[in-house]
Design a protein around this motif. Structure first.
Motif, short mmCIF file in Angstrom:
data_model
loop_
_atom_site.label_atom_id
_atom_site.label_comp_id
_atom_site.label_asym_id
_atom_site.label_seq_id
_atom_site.Cartn_x
_atom_site.Cartn_y
_atom_site.Cartn_z
N GLY A 1 5.90 7.30 8.28
CA GLY A 1 5.91 7.32 9.74
C GLY A 1 5.91 5.93 10.35
O GLY A 1 6.48 4.97 9.82
N GLU A 2 5.22 5.76 11.49
CA GLU A 2 5.23 4.50 12.23
C GLU A 2 4.67 3.33 11.44
O GLU A 2 5.25 2.23 11.48
N ALA B 1 4.95 2.76 8.32
CA ALA B 1 6.01 2.36 7.39
C ALA B 1 7.11 1.60 8.12
O ALA B 1 7.65 0.61 7.59
N ARG B 2 7.44 2.03 9.32
CA ARG B 2 8.48 1.32 10.08
C ARG B 2 8.01 -0.07 10.45
O ARG B 2 8.76 -1.05 10.35
N GLN B 3 6.76 -0.20 10.89
CA GLN B 3 6.23 -1.51 11.26
C GLN B 3 6.20 -2.45 10.05
O GLN B 3 6.52 -3.64 10.17
N ARG B 4 5.81 -1.92 8.91
CA ARG B 4 5.78 -2.73 7.70
C ARG B 4 7.19 -3.17 7.31
O ARG B 4 7.41 -4.32 6.92
N PHE C 1 15.29 9.12 5.42
CA PHE C 1 14.87 9.28 4.04
C PHE C 1 14.94 10.74 3.66
O PHE C 1 15.08 11.62 4.52
N LEU C 2 14.88 11.01 2.36
CA LEU C 2 14.84 12.39 1.89
C LEU C 2 13.48 12.98 2.21
O LEU C 2 12.45 12.39 1.92
N GLU C 3 13.49 14.15 2.82
CA GLU C 3 12.22 14.81 3.15
C GLU C 3 11.42 15.11 1.90
O GLU C 3 10.20 15.07 1.88
N THR D 1 0.87 -1.19 0.00
CA THR D 1 0.00 0.00 0.00
C THR D 1 0.90 1.23 0.00
O THR D 1 1.26 1.75 1.06
N PRO D 2 1.30 1.72 -1.17
CA PRO D 2 2.30 2.81 -1.23
C PRO D 2 1.91 4.06 -0.45
O PRO D 2 2.77 4.67 0.19
N ALA D 3 0.65 4.44 -0.47
CA ALA D 3 0.26 5.67 0.23
C ALA D 3 0.48 5.56 1.73
O ALA D 3 0.75 6.55 2.41
N ARG D 4 0.38 4.34 2.27
CA ARG D 4 0.50 4.15 3.72
C ARG D 4 1.90 3.72 4.14
O ARG D 4 2.41 4.15 5.18
N TYR D 5 2.53 2.88 3.33
CA TYR D 5 3.77 2.24 3.76
C TYR D 5 5.03 2.78 3.11
O TYR D 5 6.12 2.23 3.32
#
Length: 719
Positions: free
Chosen positions: A233-234, A236-239, A268-270, A224-228
Motif C-alpha cells: 500500500g502507501e 510501499a509507494r513512499q519507500r 502488481f499481482l494480487e 523491511t519486506p513485511a511493510r515495504y
C-alpha cells in the motif's frame, strides 16, 4: 539574510553535551568490544560456519518453478521459495539500485566500510538514537548465508563474526559474486527469497524485464519486506519513491527517468505463484517431476514448463464448485441431502481435460478444495464409470465386426446363472422388439451393451480398452460391460481422446520441458502418436457419440446452450452413487465426475446427464463460446454410407419407393447389409438381424445391475 548561529541556553548546552558524551562513549565501547571479540574469535563463529572456500560452489536448494503453457510462473513446488539467477540476467536498475541504497561504497571497501561506520555514528549521535546502520552488503550476506551458525551468539560476538567473515568473503569472492549471492539470497517477503523469485511473485515477469519503477519497488522491499513489499500500500509507494530519489542522487538514473518512474502507479499481482504446490495441478506436476527426475539435487532450481491452460483451469475449478453448491442447495430443498451433514466427508467432484492431438493435460481439478483434501480424484481415484464405459464395448464389437450400427439389437431381458445366483440386470429401455445399435447407445441400453459385449467377447473388450490407454484392472465379468470395473477420470478422458483423434493415442502428460540450472542439458518431451485403433472404427464410435449428445442421454449439453461440436457419453452407477460425463469437442477431451469418497447417493434420481454433463458444457462455453471449437473430424476412406431401413437394418436399394422410415448409416467397407425393398419384395430367405448371442457365465461378482441413464424418454424432456 545572513546565517546566524542558534542561541543555546545553559540548560540546552548541558543536555547536548550529555548526549554527545554518552553517544561517543557508547560508540567507543562498541568499537572496542567488537575489536576485542574479533581478536578473540579464531575462526568464523568458532567453526560453526561453512568453509569459506566452499561458498563459491554453494547453491541453496531451490524449489522447482512451475510455468504454465504460456511460460508464466504459476507455482513453486514445496521448499524454500527462491530462484537463482546470474547477475548478468538481472535488471541493471535493480543491481545498481541495491548498491546505491544499501551500500553506496560497496565497490570501494573490502567488506567493512569504516567511513560508513563513522557516518552512521555521527548521525545516530545527532539524533540521540540508533537511526542508521553501518552493515555493508557483504556483512548482510554473512547474516543471510550463515543465519543458523550465528544463532545464540551475543550481539558483540555476532558483530565480530560478521566483520571477520565479511573480510574473508571479500578475499574469496569478487564483488560481482558477492552481489550475485546477496541478490539471490535476500528475503523479499511472502516467503520468497531472492529478487528473481520476488519479481515473478509480485510482477509476474523475470527480473531482467523489470521497468524502473518495478526495480525500485523491489530495492525498497529489502529494508523491511513485511511493510515495504509492493503489496504494502502507501508505505510501499513512499519507500519506492525514496529509492528513486536516491538512485537519481547517486547517478544510477537520470532526472527525467526518475520523474517518469515516480508517476507510475503501483501495479502488481494480487496473488503471486503458489508457493507450496497448493493446487491439484501443481501437486500432480510434482509427482510427475519426481518420476522424471528422481535426484533431488538435480531438481533444485529447475524450471518446469507445463501444459497448464490457466483459463481452462480457472473455468474448471469455478464450474465444478458452482455445481456442487447447486447440489447442496437442491439437497436443502428436500431432494436429498448431498452432504448429509457430514463435513468430514463432503460431496466431491473431479474434472480433467486433455488435448486430443498432443495428450497435453490442460486442466486438473481433483476435488472441491485442495486445502481440505490433497487427494487428487482426477488422476488417482478409481470409480465405476457406469455407462461411460459402453463406447468401449461398442468399439470392440465394431472392430471385431460382430456389430454394425444398423444392427437391430434384441432387448429382451438377460438372465445369467452365476455363483452368486441369477443375475438379471435391469434395463429402463423397454423395447422388446429390438432397436438399432446406434439408438441403443444413445439411449444407454444395458441389455444392448451386454449382448454386444458378449458377442465380441470379454477379452476383445479388455484388449480394446488397453489400446485406448486404460491401465486399471478390468474384471473378466459381464458386469464390466456395464462399467463395473473402476477407472480414473484421466483414463476415461484419454480413452475418449483416442476416439476423437481418429484412433491415434498420445499418452497424457503434464510436463513439456525441464530446464536445469548450471548449464545442464534440458529435458524435452518427445510425443509420438501411436495407432491404437483403426480410423474407421474410431469414426464409427465417434458418430454414435455425437448422437448421444444430439438425441440421447447427453442432450443436456444442448439444453445448457452449447451448440458446438460435441461427442460424449453419460454414466451413472447403482443408486446414483457416481455421476459422469466424458466427451470432447473439436480439440479437448474432458471427464467430469461427481460423487462421495465413500459411495452413497448424491441426490434423488441423480444421473450423469443431469449432474455432470452441464459442468462439461459450461466449461466448454467458457473456453470457446456457445459455438465451440471448430470440428476437426474427417470421415476416413474405409467407410461407406448407405441408406438403411431404420427398424430392420436392411439396405434400401436404389429405386425402392418404400414408405418405411429410412436413414443414412455408416459401415466398414464390406460389412454393409444386403439390399431389400420391403414394400415390393417378399423375401423368405432373410432373417432380421437380432444380435442376441447366448450368454453363459460363472463366477460373476461385483455386478452393476441398474443404470438410471438408459431411458426412452424424449431428450427434450429428460434430465
Amino acid at each position: 539574510m545572513a546565517w546566524k548561529p542558534a542561541r543555546w541556553t545553559p540548560r540546552g548546552l548541558t543536555l547536548a553535551a550529555g548526549v554527545i558524551a554518552s553517544s561517543l562513549a557508547g560508540l567507543s565501547l562498541t568499537l572496542a568490544g567488537a575489536a576485542l571479540r574479533w581478536a578473540a574469535v579464531p575462526s568464523c563463529a568458532g567453526g560453526d560456519c561453512p568453509v569459506l572456500g566452499e561458498v563459491v560452489e554453494f547453491r541453496p536448494y531451490q524449489p522447482p518453478a512451475v510455468h504454465d503453457a504460456s511460460g508464466t510462473v504459476v507455482a513453486y513446488l514445496p521448499g524454500r521459495v527462491s530462484a537463482w539467477t546470474d547477475l548478468a540476467n538481472l535488471s541493471p536498475w535493480l543491481v545498481e539500485g541495491v548498491v546505491a541504497v544499501e551500500d553506496r561504497r560497496f565497490r570501494e571497501h573490502r567488506g567493512v566500510d569504516h567511513r560508513g561506520i563513522l557516518r552512521a555514528a555521527v548521525r545516530n549521535v545527532r539524533s540521540g538514537q540508533t537511526r542508521e546502520g553501518a552493515s555493508t552488503l557483504t556483512m548482510q550476506l554473512v547474516r543471510v548465508l550463515w543465519v543458523d551458525g550465528l544463532q545464540g551468539y551475543s550481539k558483540w560476538r555476532r558483530k565480530a563474526v560478521e566483520l571477520r567473515a565479511a573480510r574473508a568473503l571479500e578475499r574469496e569472492l569478487t564483488k560481482d559474486q558477492i552481489l550475485e549471492f546477496y541478490l539471490n539470497s535476500v528475503y523479499m517477503g511472502t516467503g520468497v527469497y531472492g529478487v528473481e523469485a520476488a519479481s515473478w511473485d509480485y510482477f509476474g515477469k523475470p527480473a531482467s524485464e523489470l521497468e524502473l519503477w518495478e526495480a525500485a519497488s523491489l530495492v525498497g522491499t529489502i529494508k523491511t519486506p513485511a511493510r515495504y513489499n509492493p503489496r504494502g500500500g502507501e508505505p510501499a509507494r513512499q519507500r519506492r519513491d525514496l529509492v528513486l530519489e536516491v538512485m537519481e542522487r547517486e547517478g544510477v538514473v537520470s532526472s527525467a527517468e526518475a520523474a517518469e518512474a515516480l508517476q507510475q502507479p503501483m501495479r502488481f499481482l494480487e496473488e503471486g505463484p503458489d508457493h507450496q504446490a497448493g493446487s491439484y495441478f501443481a501437486s500432480a506436476v510434482d509427482r510427475e517431476l519426481r518420476r522424471l527426475v528422481p535426484d533431488p539435487a538435480r531438481r533444485s532450481g529447475a524450471r518446469v514448463f507445463t501444459t497448464l491452460d490457466r483459463r481452462a483451469q480457472a473455468s474448471a475449478e469455478a464450474r465444478l464448485a458452482e455445481q456442487i453448491r447447486r447440489l447442496k442447495a437442491q439437497a436443502a430443498e428436500g431432494a436429498a441431502d448431498a452432504d448429509d451433514g457430514d463435513r468430514e466427508r463432503p460431496l466431491q467432484g473431479a474434472l480433467v481435460m486433455v488435448e486430443m492431438e498432443t495428450g497435453a493435460i490442460r486442466a486438473v481439478v481433483g476435488g472441491r478444495s485442495f486445502d481440505e483434501s490433497e487427494y487428487n480424484r482426477a488422476t488417482q481415484a478409481r470409480r465405476q464409470p457406469g455407462s461411460a464405459f459402453k463406447p468401449i464395448v461398442f468399439g470392440a464389437a465394431l472392430e471385431a465386426q460382430t456389430l454394425t450400427l444398423a444392427d437391430r439389437i434384441d432387448l429382451s431381458p438377460v438372465r445369467m446363472e452365476t455363483d452368486e445366483g441369477l443375475w438379471e440386470p435391469k434395463d429402463l429401455v423397454e423395447d422388446t422388439t429390438g432397436m438399432p445399435a446406434r439408438f441403443a447407445l444413445a439411449r444407454s441400453s444395458n441389455t444392448a451393451a451386454i449382448r454386444i459385449g458378449m458377442a465380441a467377447g470379454l477379452p476383445a473388450v479388455r484388449d480394446f480398452a488397453r489400446r485406448l490407454g486404460v491401465q486399471s484392472p478390468i474384471a473378466p465379468y459381464p458386469s464390466t460391460l456395464l462399467g463395473a470395473s473402476e477407472l480414473t477420470p484421466l483414463e476415461l478422458a484419454a480413452a475418449y481422446a483416442v476416439i476423437g483423434n481418429g484412433g491415434l493415442a498420445v499418452d497424457p502428460y503434464l510436463i513439456e520441458r525441464i530446464e536445469f540450472p548450471g548449464g545442464q542439458p534440458a529435458w524435452q518431451r518427445e510425443t509420438e502418436p501411436r495407432r491404437a485403433i483403426q480410423p474407421e472404427v474410431a469414426f464409427l464410435v465417434h458418430s454414435a457419440l455425437v448422437d448421444v449428445v444430439n438425441r440421447g442421454t447427453g442432450y443436456s449439453i444442448r439444453r445448457e446452450g452449447y451448440q458446438g461440436p460435441a461427442a460424449g457419453k453419460t454414466g451413472t452407477t447403482n443408486e446414483g452413487y457416481d455421476a459422469w460425463f466424458v466427451g470432447y469437442d473439436g480439440r479437448l477431451s474432458a471427464a467430469v465426475w461427481i460423487g462421495f469418497d465413500q459411495p452413497r447417493a448424491i441426490v434423488k434420481e441423480a444421473t450423469g446427464g443431469g449432474i455432470a454433463a452441464p459442468v462439461w458444457a459450461r466449461v466448454m462455453m467458457d473456453l470457446a463460446g456457445p459455438s465451440g471449437s471448430p470440428a476437426r473430424w474427417r470421415r476416413p476412406p474405409g467407410l461407406s454410407e448407405v441408406l438403411v431401413d431404420e427398424s430392420m437394418g436392411f439396405r434400401v436399394p436404389d429405386g425402392c419407393e418404400s414408405t418405411r422410415p429410412a436413414r443414412m448409416e455408416l459401415f466398414l467397407v464390406g460389412t454393409e447389409p444386403v439390399s431389400f425393398c420391403p414394400d415390393f419384395e417378399l423375401r423368405t430367405d432373410l432373417n432380421v438381424p437380432l444380435v442376441a448371442p447366448p450368454v453363459e457365465t460363472s463366477g460373476v461378482t461385483n455386478l452393476s445391475t441398474v443404470d438410471p441413464e438408459n431411458s426412452t424418454v424424449d431428450p427434450e424432456k429428460s434430465s
